[in-house]
Enzyme design. Structure first.
Site, PDB file in Angstrom:
ATOM      1  CE  LYS A 134      -3.556   2.382   2.612  1.00  0.00           C
ATOM      2  NZ  LYS A 134      -4.525   2.273   3.699  1.00  0.00           N
ATOM      3  NE  ARG A 170      -5.496   9.540   3.509  1.00  0.00           N
ATOM      4  CZ  ARG A 170      -4.193   9.760   3.302  1.00  0.00           C
ATOM      5  NH1 ARG A 170      -3.751  11.005   3.234  1.00  0.00           N
ATOM      6  NH2 ARG A 170      -3.350   8.746   3.178  1.00  0.00           N
ATOM      7  CE  LYS A 223      -3.392   7.828   6.823  1.00  0.00           C
ATOM      8  NZ  LYS A 223      -4.553   6.929   6.644  1.00  0.00           N
ATOM      9  CD  GLU A 256       5.772  -4.084   3.726  1.00  0.00           C
ATOM     10  OE1 GLU A 256       5.146  -4.984   4.309  1.00  0.00           O
ATOM     11  OE2 GLU A 256       6.174  -3.062   4.313  1.00  0.00           O
ATOM     12  CE  LYS A 271      -5.964   1.925  -0.428  1.00  0.00           C
ATOM     13  NZ  LYS A 271      -6.465   1.869   0.907  1.00  0.00           N
ATOM     14  CB  SER A 313     -11.402   7.382  -3.220  1.00  0.00           C
ATOM     15  OG  SER A 313     -10.172   7.820  -2.657  1.00  0.00           O
ATOM     16  CE1 TYR A 346     -15.012   3.528  -2.609  1.00  0.00           C
ATOM     17  CE2 TYR A 346     -13.021   3.792  -3.936  1.00  0.00           C
ATOM     18  CZ  TYR A 346     -13.633   3.667  -2.706  1.00  0.00           C
ATOM     19  OH  TYR A 346     -12.856   3.659  -1.574  1.00  0.00           O
TER      20      TYR A 346
END
Ligand code: PBG
Length: 325
Positions: free
Chosen positions: A194, A204, A216, A232, A247, A273, A312
């Site tokens: 991610k 958000r 982040k 990872e 992502k 998004s 979405y």
């Protein structure tokens, strides 16, 4: 000329015959925003066409999705600012409204797959995925809470828990906690690679979950890195992940392809998004055709190697593809 590649493209039927990538409605997971209360269908300005649903209105909406062939849903709860604190303790409260929603959905739509997000940010007064203290995200303390959160989600009906927090060691901790509590059959979908991305902005805004300070980048990955994504991936699979996610999707098609080559568990891509909002915004301005842009983007995610796509656009795709699984 002996070689004329255009011959194979000369009619729609021929083009379908030689098509190498086929999107199916069953490839999709629909991310769903939920909100406490009843009779709520709240528009999200940053995500036109996407809403936050209260349980009573959510049920018919999910039934419609099921009728169209979308059978898996990922839930993201909106939490009132007054219920947030530094450790995200609401997520450990058995009375939390999301758990009631999960229990109801298991009864109302038993054929659906319910996927829950494991992370602190929707509940955190700091807007971070882990515990924030003096400018630092505390890894191990956060993992302890995340494991408890995953357990509560499983106890209340989640089929798959999906840690999106990017703390180290959380897959192993969650697996251990689930197993010790007899939830051996509950799967873990790890957000393995991610990236610290600007494409999460509308999400958000939908949850009011942006970090209050800092960013982040100490836990989400640097967009410049690819080998690190392999690390990872390896760790999450060793720790027991059943599915691994990349992502966002479109700016990371190379990582999706790499995951598909290097892993023997299903690869998930999250068409996030911002990727959705970009198409919507451009279409609204008449800059491109929404339907063909959507299909082209989703197809390239599949072509890169994604077995499963969070989008979405899931419902809109299902409507277009009506009648086909
Ligand atoms: C946070 C989380 C995020 C998304 C899913 N889970 C945002 C973030 O990391 O800040 C983003 C999804 C999207 O943009 O659609 N745990």
């Amino acid at each position: 000329m002996l070689q004329r590649p255009r011959r194979n493209r000369s009619t729609p039927a021929l083009r379908d015959l030689i098509a190498e990538t086929h999107l199916k409605t069953s490839d999709f997971v629909w991310p769903v925003f939920v909100v406490e209360g009843s009779q709520k269908k709240e528009a999200i300005p940053a995500l036109p066409g996407i809403y936050r649903w209260s349980l009573d209105l959510l049920i018919p909406q999910l039934k419609e999705a099921l009728a169209l062939g979308i059978r898996s849903f990922a839930f993201f709860p909106k939490v009132d600012e007054s219920h947030k604190d530094s450790t995200g303790s609401l997520s450990l409260d058995p009375q939390f409204y999301l758990y009631k929603i999960l229990r109801s959905l298991r009864e109302e739509i038993p054929e659906a797959t319910l996927i829950t997000d494991v992370a602190l940010d929707p509940y955190s007064s700091d807007g971070h995925d882990g515990i924030y203290k003096n400018g630092v995200i505390l890894n191990d303390e956060s993992v302890e809470i995340l494991a408890k959160q995953a357990l509560l989600q499983a106890q209340n009906g989640a089929h798959i828990v999906a840690p999106s927090d990017m703390m180290d060691g959380r897959i192993a901790a969650i697996r251990k906690t689930l197993d010790q509590n007899s939830f051996k059959e509950i799967g873990i979908l790890s957000y393995a690679a991610k990236y610290a991305s600007s494409f999460y902005g509308p999400f958000r805004a939908a949850l009011d979950s942006a970090p209050k300070s800092g960013d982040k980048k100490t836990y989400q990955m640097d967009p410049r890195n690819k080998t690190e994504a392999l690390r990872e991936l390896r760790l999450d699979i060793e720790e027991g992940a059943d599915m691994v996610m990349v992502k966002p999707a479109l700016a990371y098609l190379d990582i999706i392809q790499l995951f598909k080559e290097m892993s023997d568990v299903p690869v998930v891509a999250y068409h996030v998004s911002g990727e959705y909002a970009m198409i919507k915004a451009a279409a609204t301005q008449g800059l491109l055709d929404e339907q063909s842009a959507m299909l082209e983007c989703l197809t390239s995610i599949k072509r890169a190697g994604a077995d499963i796509i969070f989008s979405y656009y899931a419902l809109e795709f299902a409507k277009l593809n009506k009648g086909q699984a």
